[in-house]
Design a protein around this motif. Sequence first.
Motif, short mmCIF file in Angstrom:
data_model
loop_
_atom_site.label_atom_id
_atom_site.label_comp_id
_atom_site.label_asym_id
_atom_site.label_seq_id
_atom_site.Cartn_x
_atom_site.Cartn_y
_atom_site.Cartn_z
N PHE A 170 -54.46 43.31 30.62
CA PHE A 170 -55.20 42.21 30.01
C PHE A 170 -54.21 41.10 29.65
O PHE A 170 -53.02 41.37 29.44
N THR A 171 -54.71 39.88 29.54
CA THR A 171 -53.90 38.79 28.97
C THR A 171 -54.72 38.11 27.89
O THR A 171 -55.96 38.06 27.94
N LYS A 172 -54.00 37.58 26.90
CA LYS A 172 -54.66 36.87 25.80
C LYS A 172 -53.75 35.75 25.33
O LYS A 172 -52.57 35.98 25.03
N ASP A 173 -54.28 34.53 25.30
CA ASP A 173 -53.54 33.38 24.79
C ASP A 173 -53.97 33.11 23.36
O ASP A 173 -55.17 33.18 23.03
N LEU A 174 -53.00 32.81 22.52
CA LEU A 174 -53.31 32.46 21.14
C LEU A 174 -52.36 31.38 20.65
O LEU A 174 -51.27 31.20 21.21
N SER A 175 -52.79 30.66 19.65
CA SER A 175 -51.99 29.59 19.07
C SER A 175 -51.50 30.00 17.69
O SER A 175 -52.29 30.47 16.86
N LEU A 176 -50.21 29.83 17.48
CA LEU A 176 -49.61 30.08 16.17
C LEU A 176 -49.01 28.77 15.70
O LEU A 176 -47.89 28.42 16.05
N GLY A 177 -49.81 28.02 14.94
CA GLY A 177 -49.37 26.69 14.55
C GLY A 177 -49.35 25.80 15.78
O GLY A 177 -50.34 25.65 16.49
N VAL A 178 -48.18 25.20 16.05
CA VAL A 178 -48.04 24.33 17.22
C VAL A 178 -47.52 25.09 18.43
O VAL A 178 -47.29 24.51 19.49
N THR A 179 -47.34 26.38 18.30
CA THR A 179 -46.76 27.20 19.37
C THR A 179 -47.83 28.04 20.04
O THR A 179 -48.68 28.63 19.38
N SER A 180 -47.77 28.09 21.37
CA SER A 180 -48.69 28.91 22.14
C SER A 180 -48.00 30.21 22.56
O SER A 180 -46.83 30.20 22.94
N VAL A 181 -48.75 31.28 22.49
CA VAL A 181 -48.23 32.60 22.87
C VAL A 181 -49.20 33.24 23.85
O VAL A 181 -50.42 33.14 23.69
N ARG A 182 -48.66 33.86 24.86
CA ARG A 182 -49.48 34.66 25.79
C ARG A 182 -49.02 36.11 25.71
O ARG A 182 -47.85 36.42 25.95
N LEU A 183 -49.95 36.98 25.36
CA LEU A 183 -49.67 38.42 25.34
C LEU A 183 -50.14 39.03 26.65
O LEU A 183 -51.30 38.88 27.02
N GLU A 184 -49.22 39.68 27.33
CA GLU A 184 -49.57 40.45 28.52
C GLU A 184 -49.69 41.91 28.07
O GLU A 184 -48.70 42.56 27.75
#
Length: 212
Positions: free
Chosen positions: A56-70
């Motif tokens: 699975f993949t999931k994109d999330l925003s932490l403040g002004v930073t984007s993170v993608r969890l694989e």
Amino acid sequence: MAKAAGPSQPAVAPAQPHVFKLVLLGSSSVGKSSLALRYVRDKFRDLLPTVGCAFFTKDLSLGVTSVRLEIWDTAGQEKYHSVCHLYFRGAQAAVLVYDITRKDSLGQAQRWLQELRQENSLEDVVVMLVGNKADLGSEREVTFQEGKEFAESQGLLFTEASALLGDQVTELFTSVAQELLQREEQKDAVPQQGSPLPLDGAPTRQSKCCAH
């Protein structure tokens, strides 16, 4: 009279997300796939045991930073055990799941942790211990305190969650992502070997996160 338009500003390309590999570990039927499905698609359904590994993949925003969890969801069945090692090599994070209604699943989680150590240095891996099925409190065999004490003894993050109800599911993955991002920022802030020291000549010091 129409006002002449000023020079157009160049478009700013969006920053690339920080990509992290996360593996779900734990014995069969503790709810690893259900946690992943609840987090990624906000759905719950009874699932057949995972064969090999699901992704699975999931994109999330932490403040002004984007993170993608694989997210790599590994099979908990014994017959797939040796294959799972191929998937969690090089993982930067692990969610280690047990079932609060099954005492044996916490013991098996300890075995998974040992095997993760064989493939990765745990100093470089963010590990969250999760007691799933918190909605089945009347059937509980593992107390919250037992899970918390084991996590603290191993330096792990810890929470209980319910994939069925969605309780603490988003929060646990967000906590892992925040810890990953913090460690990456700390690593980037420390001069690499051979890099010049700060102008005052004093060595920098990397702070160590202790929020477990």
